[in-house]
Every structure is written in C-alpha cells, then in structure tokens.
Design an enzyme around this catalytic site. Structure first.
Site, short mmCIF file in Angstrom:
data_model
loop_
_atom_site.label_atom_id
_atom_site.label_comp_id
_atom_site.label_asym_id
_atom_site.label_seq_id
_atom_site.Cartn_x
_atom_site.Cartn_y
_atom_site.Cartn_z
N ARG A 244 -99.36 -25.74 10.96
CA ARG A 244 -98.52 -26.86 11.35
C ARG A 244 -97.07 -26.42 11.24
O ARG A 244 -96.70 -25.62 10.38
CB ARG A 244 -98.76 -28.07 10.45
CG ARG A 244 -100.09 -28.77 10.68
CD ARG A 244 -100.12 -29.50 12.03
NE ARG A 244 -101.35 -30.26 12.22
CZ ARG A 244 -102.44 -29.80 12.80
NH1 ARG A 244 -102.46 -28.54 13.24
NH2 ARG A 244 -103.51 -30.55 12.94
N GLU A 273 -92.41 -31.30 17.13
CA GLU A 273 -93.05 -31.17 18.44
C GLU A 273 -92.88 -32.45 19.25
O GLU A 273 -92.94 -33.55 18.69
CB GLU A 273 -94.54 -30.85 18.25
CG GLU A 273 -94.77 -29.49 17.63
CD GLU A 273 -96.25 -29.17 17.44
OE1 GLU A 273 -97.10 -29.98 17.88
OE2 GLU A 273 -96.55 -28.12 16.87
N HIS A 291 -98.61 -25.24 21.12
CA HIS A 291 -99.66 -25.88 20.31
C HIS A 291 -100.96 -26.02 21.11
O HIS A 291 -101.47 -27.13 21.29
CB HIS A 291 -99.20 -27.24 19.80
CG HIS A 291 -99.97 -27.71 18.59
ND1 HIS A 291 -99.51 -28.65 17.71
CD2 HIS A 291 -101.20 -27.37 18.13
CE1 HIS A 291 -100.39 -28.87 16.76
NE2 HIS A 291 -101.45 -28.10 17.00
#
Length: 328
Positions: A244, A273, A291
């Site tokens: 993450r 993000e 991602h």
C-alpha cells in the site's frame, strides 16, 4: 411483471469502488444477484441507497477505491457481508464490522502470484533500467545510448522482504531463482522459514541493498519506510512497493530519489491514489505502475468465481470461502 418481480427477489449486492471484475460478474451472475451500482447514477450514496430500501441490503462488493468506514456502514443497518476483491483490507473498518457482526471476505491467496510477479518485474525493470532505456532508445531515433547510466545486477542481490505472508513468500521463491539472497522483516519471526529474520526495518535495510514491501497497511506499518530506513538502504539501494502507498513516506522517498540517497524505486501503489507526485513522473530511476498487480485475464475470471462463491455461501448460510472476519 414477472421479470420485475423476479429481479426484486434476487439478493441485493451494493457495489462500491468499481471492482475491475464487475462487468464480468454482471454478465455471468446477474441472473442470481441484483448488483446495485451507485456510480451508474448521479445521486449521492445515501440517496441511492434510500431508493433501494437499505434495510433489505445485506451485502457489499467493493474494491480498494472505496472507503468503508463507520459512517458508510451505518447507511446499511442490515448489512451482514462485505466482499473485497483485494488482498488488503485497510479500506474497511474491521473493528466496526466485528462490532456489528458483519462478515468480511477477501481475495485470499488468489492474487498472490500475480502481485509477486509484478514485484519481481518492477525490481528487474528499475535495476536493469528497461523502461528508461526504452524511452531513451525511442527518442534518440534508434541510436544506441551508450552513455546511458549502467544498470545493476540482480543475481547475488541481498533483497529484504517486508511482510513475509502469502505474497512475500511468492516473491522470495521467485527471487531465489535469480540467485538473490533473501532476508525479511515481519511482525513475528516465522519458525518454518530459513531466511534470516530482522526485528526492525532499519536493521533489515542496513543489511540488504533492495527492499520489497508486501505487508498490510495499518497503524503499525504506516510509513514503515521512512527517511531513516531509506538512508540505511543507501545510494545503491532500490525500493519496490506492491503493498500500500502509505507504507512509504512518499515525500521523503521523492527527496531521497532527487538527492541520490537511494538508487531507485518501483511503485505499484501510492499514498494519495490515483495522484502521483509529479517529480516521480520525470525520473529515469523510477518505474511506475497504476495499482494493477492483480489485473490479469486469468485472475479476473478467477475473482468472479470467488466472489460468486462467497455470495452463494453467505446467502446459503454456509461458511465463506475466503473469510477475513467470520461469524463466531
């Protein structure tokens, strides 16, 4: 009329965060479940749910793009199941779920191999400067860029893995095939693992020359890679993050890269993000990925089957296939 009646009788599943598998799920299983997607309307989530009788909604399907905190969960008083298509659950308030008796199902081991593949690919790419050389080669009209900075050798590299769970073990297996020396840091030392264990990230960084982040994001791991760890890793060190974005102090990462304090980074995740620091976009010693570690054609179909299996199990009062939180 009969078709409408049949649709109302299907179990309702609210979809949040636009999971990548949603289109396939709807195509394959809309005859079994009534998928309610707020993003197909211009309404607020609360207004959308109000139109669909929130007391009749028992299940949510979500991705990491949605934040399932207590205020959101309170909009659904009868909620009893959350299915996330991710391995991580930091976007879900698990404490609130436990308090309310809400079951949670995740991706389990389904995406471990895909994430590990990308982690190794990012490390190879940033060390071998594959993407950077490709850009240079194209812009120089196929001239060979002999003056391009030399890449680094992967074989013999001392790679520290932070988080030796399912994904971390898959990363270790792959890197061993490259002749890398594996070291690790986790919450606890694993008795059945022969890799050297380090009790802190800074001790690990001091001993190795590459770090691969595979751990979950929580209060203990927030910014587990700070400036001190980066400086311990050193000027020839590389950081790969497939966990993450919040695992890394992104501001300090940018600073260390710009100052030449570390060698480079391969990133599939970011702190804010989908926003990426603009400085990273221009660096030749950084490889970026949006991602998407789990986005393979094979995993997409497997994820559809897993989601359907967990929904079927829940609505049939059977144990979940990949429980994060189960009914006690």
């Amino acid at each position: 009329m009969e078709e409408g009646k049949d649709r109302k009788e299907k179990p309702k599943v609210v979809v949040l965060g636009q999971p990548t598998c949603l289109a396939s799920l709807e195509q394959l299983y809309s005859h079994k479940f009534n998928f309610l997607n707020p993003e197909t309307s211009n309404l607020s989530l609360q207004h959308f749910l109000t139109l669909h009788q929130p007391s009749s909604i028992l299940a949510i399907l979500c991705s990491t793009r949605s934040s399932l905190n207590a205020p959101v969960l309170r909009l659904l008083p009868s909620l009893r199941l959350i299915i996330t298509v991710s391995a991580g659950t930091d976007h879900i308030d698990l404490h609130e779920c436990r308090r309310r008796g809400i079951q949670v199902a995740g991706a389990g081991a389904l995406v471990s191999e895909d994430v590990a593949d990308l982690a190794v690919a990012l490390l190879v790419d940033v060390m071998q400067k594959i993407s950077a050389r490709d850009r240079c080669f194209r812009t120089q009209h196929h001239a060979i860029p002999w003056d391009f900075p030399l890449p680094s050798k992967l074989s013999g590299r001392r790679v520290g893995i932070i988080g030796l769970g399912r994904i971390g073990m898959e990363v270790a297996k792959r890197l061993e095939c490259f002749g890398c020396i594996i070291l690790y840091h986790s919450r606890h030392q694993k008795k059945d693992v022969s890799y050297p264990f380090f009790s802190s990230p800074i001790e690990l960084a001091t001993t190795c020359n590459s770090l691969v982040l595979c751990c979950a994001l929580n209060e203990q791991t927030k910014h587990i890679i700070n400036r001190e760890v980066m400086l311990a890793l050193g000027k020839g060190g590389f950081i790969v993050n497939v966990g993450r974005g919040g695992l890394v102090d992104e501001k300090q990462l940018v600073n260390c890269l710009m100052e030449g304090e570390i060698g480079g980074a391969g990133l599939d995740v970011f702190e804010d993000e989908p926003h990426v620091p603009k400085e990273l976009l221009t660096m030749n010693n950084v490889v970026l990925s949006p991602h998407c570690a789990t986005f393979t054609a094979e995993s997409l179909m497997n994820m559809c089957e897993l989601v359907e299996g967990n929904l079927e199990a829940f609505f049939s009062n059977k144990p979940l296939i990949t429980p994060v939180i189960s009914v006690e």
